[in-house]
Design an enzyme around this catalytic site. Structure first.
Site, PDB file in Angstrom:
ATOM      1  N   SER A 215       0.820  -1.210   0.000  1.00 57.34           N
ATOM      2  CA  SER A 215       0.000   0.000   0.000  1.00 57.34           C
ATOM      3  C   SER A 215       0.859   1.268   0.000  1.00 57.34           C
ATOM      4  CB  SER A 215      -0.980  -0.010   1.170  1.00 57.34           C
ATOM      5  OG  SER A 215      -0.296  -0.341   2.359  1.00 57.34           O
ATOM      6  N   TYR A 216       2.026   1.216   0.626  1.00 56.89           N
ATOM      7  CA  TYR A 216       2.877   2.406   0.584  1.00 56.89           C
ATOM      8  C   TYR A 216       4.305   2.109   0.164  1.00 56.89           C
ATOM      9  CZ  TYR A 216       3.766   0.827   5.356  1.00 56.89           C
ATOM     10  OH  TYR A 216       4.076   0.076   6.442  1.00 56.89           O
ATOM     11  N   SER A 217       4.542   0.905  -0.368  1.00 53.24           N
ATOM     12  CA  SER A 217       5.897   0.570  -0.808  1.00 53.24           C
ATOM     13  C   SER A 217       5.888  -0.303  -2.055  1.00 53.24           C
ATOM     14  CB  SER A 217       6.655  -0.134   0.312  1.00 53.24           C
ATOM     15  OG  SER A 217       6.112  -1.426   0.524  1.00 53.24           O
TER      16      SER A 217
ATOM     17  N   GLU B 274       7.268 -16.360  -3.490  1.00 55.73           N
ATOM     18  CA  GLU B 274       6.517 -16.634  -2.267  1.00 55.73           C
ATOM     19  C   GLU B 274       6.219 -18.120  -2.050  1.00 55.73           C
ATOM     20  OE1 GLU B 274       2.929 -14.330  -2.638  1.00 55.73           O
ATOM     21  OE2 GLU B 274       4.022 -12.425  -2.682  1.00 55.73           O
TER      22      GLU B 274
ATOM     23  N   ASP C  41       2.450 -11.150  11.634  1.00 53.07           N
ATOM     24  CA  ASP C  41       1.795 -11.288  10.331  1.00 53.07           C
ATOM     25  C   ASP C  41       2.424 -12.421   9.521  1.00 53.07           C
ATOM     26  OD1 ASP C  41      -0.105 -10.734   8.408  1.00 53.07           O
ATOM     27  OD2 ASP C  41       0.967  -9.034   7.552  1.00 53.07           O
TER      28      ASP C  41
ATOM     29  N   GLU D 103       2.538 -15.648   2.137  1.00 48.07           N
ATOM     30  CA  GLU D 103       2.958 -14.515   1.284  1.00 48.07           C
ATOM     31  C   GLU D 103       4.157 -13.775   1.877  1.00 48.07           C
ATOM     32  OE1 GLU D 103      -0.139 -15.119   2.258  1.00 48.07           O
ATOM     33  OE2 GLU D 103      -1.101 -15.664   0.362  1.00 48.07           O
TER      34      GLU D 103
END
Ligand code: ADE
Length: 315
Positions: free
Chosen positions: A44-46, A119, A155, A159
């Site tokens: 989302s930001y990288s 992955e 987390d 993935e």
């Protein structure tokens, strides 16, 4: 694709002639030292791209973080957590290594080892029993190392587990991690380094792998990573995670009611291990030491040898 900003400000990382006790050429790496290649992944930001060191020709994966976006979305804390966690954990063969960090006016750059085989989620459906045993053992070894360093990943999912050129795992994405977990070694009535209940805390992690105690917003503890390990072990045998549903709410309901089934074709020792991990009460879940001793891992030598042998072939 990475443009150097047309900046008139002096870059603090550029060596200046007026610094007498510094070498002429800074050893600090920067954008100019790499040739950027294909995109490996986008968050989302990288964005993660391949990159080659222009001098050494070594290949890396560079995670490029958009500063403006991170500030706007209040994610500065998580970017710092990722950097701190990687600095502390980078020297285990099962964790992605952070080589350099630098920045320009608009972006932060994390130069990481390149896990060229992608992955685990792309392979997990083809696992044989020896594969499941091997990759579960590697994952357990990494989790043990993370926890020994007083960090909870929070987390873990296929993935976030990459495979390097030798098909060994590399855990990534420490942006959700909890650092400096306090140690409370007594298992029976302690929270094992758990954080205090906090009703304001928002959900951290990925729906399918999140533990009941995190969902109930009570606390996160080392055993929350063990729950995710149990979900991933299940997925190695069944091809999908144990708690799945049409929407996130239903997934959460299934987790909180421990609604999952183990198909009959899962080997009995694996099924038993999964059942002893996927327990609602984190204190009742097997510990890492107990999991290592479980008959499912019979014949496995944990520790260094796990990272030196040739992994079993995938189907
Ligand atoms: N995707 C995210 N990080 C990566 C890495 N270090 N290597 C390969 N792919 C990635």
């Amino acid at each position: 694709f990475v443009r150097t900003p047309p900046s008139t400000h002096a870059n603090p990382e550029t060596p200046t002639a007026a610094a007498p006790d510094r070498p002429q050429q800074s050893l600090k790496k920067g954008v100019k030292d790499f040739k950027f290649g294909e995109i490996l992944g986008e968050g989302s930001y990288s964005t993660v791209v391949t990159a080659t060191d222009i001098v050494t020709h070594r290949e890396y994966a560079i995670k490029i973080v958009d500063k403006r976006h991170v500030i706007k979305e209040n994610k500065v804390k998580y970017v710092n957590i990722e950097k701190d966690a990687l600095h502390r954990l980078s020297h285990h063969p099962g964790i992605i290594r952070l080589y350099f960090t630098f920045q320009d006016e608009y972006r932060l750059y994390f130069v990481l080892s390149l896990a060229s085989n992608g992955e685990l989620s792309d392979y997990i459906r083809k696992f044989t029993e020896p594969c499941a045993q091997f990759y579960a053992a590697q994952l357990l070894d990494v989790i043990d190392y993370i926890h020994e360093n007083n960090i909870i990943h929070r987390d873990l999912k296929p993935e976030n587990i990459l495979l390097d050129e030798n098909m060994r795992i590399k855990v990534i994405d420490f942006g959700s991690a909890k650092l400096n977990v306090v140690d409370t070694p007594i298992k029976a009535d302690s929270e094992d380094g758990a954080s205090k209940p906090d009703a304001r805390k928002s959900f951290v992690g990925t729906a399918e792998y999140v533990s009941p105690e995190v969902l109930l917003d009570k606390y996160v503890c080392r055993a929350s990573d063990i729950w995710a390990f149990g979900c991933i072990l299940y997925q190695m045998f069944v091809g999908r995670p144990p708690f799945r549903a049409a929407n996130e709410y239903q997934v959460f309901q299934n987790i909180l009611h421990l609604r999952y089934e183990i198909p009959d074709d899962v080997p009995p020792s694996a099924a038993e291990l999964i059942r002893e991990i996927l327990l609602l009460d984190p204190k009742e879940r097997l510990t890492i030491n107990e999991i290592r001793e479980h008959p499912f891992f019979e014949g496995v030598t944990f520790g260094k040898p796990l990272w030196e042998v040739t992994p079993p072939r995938l189907k």
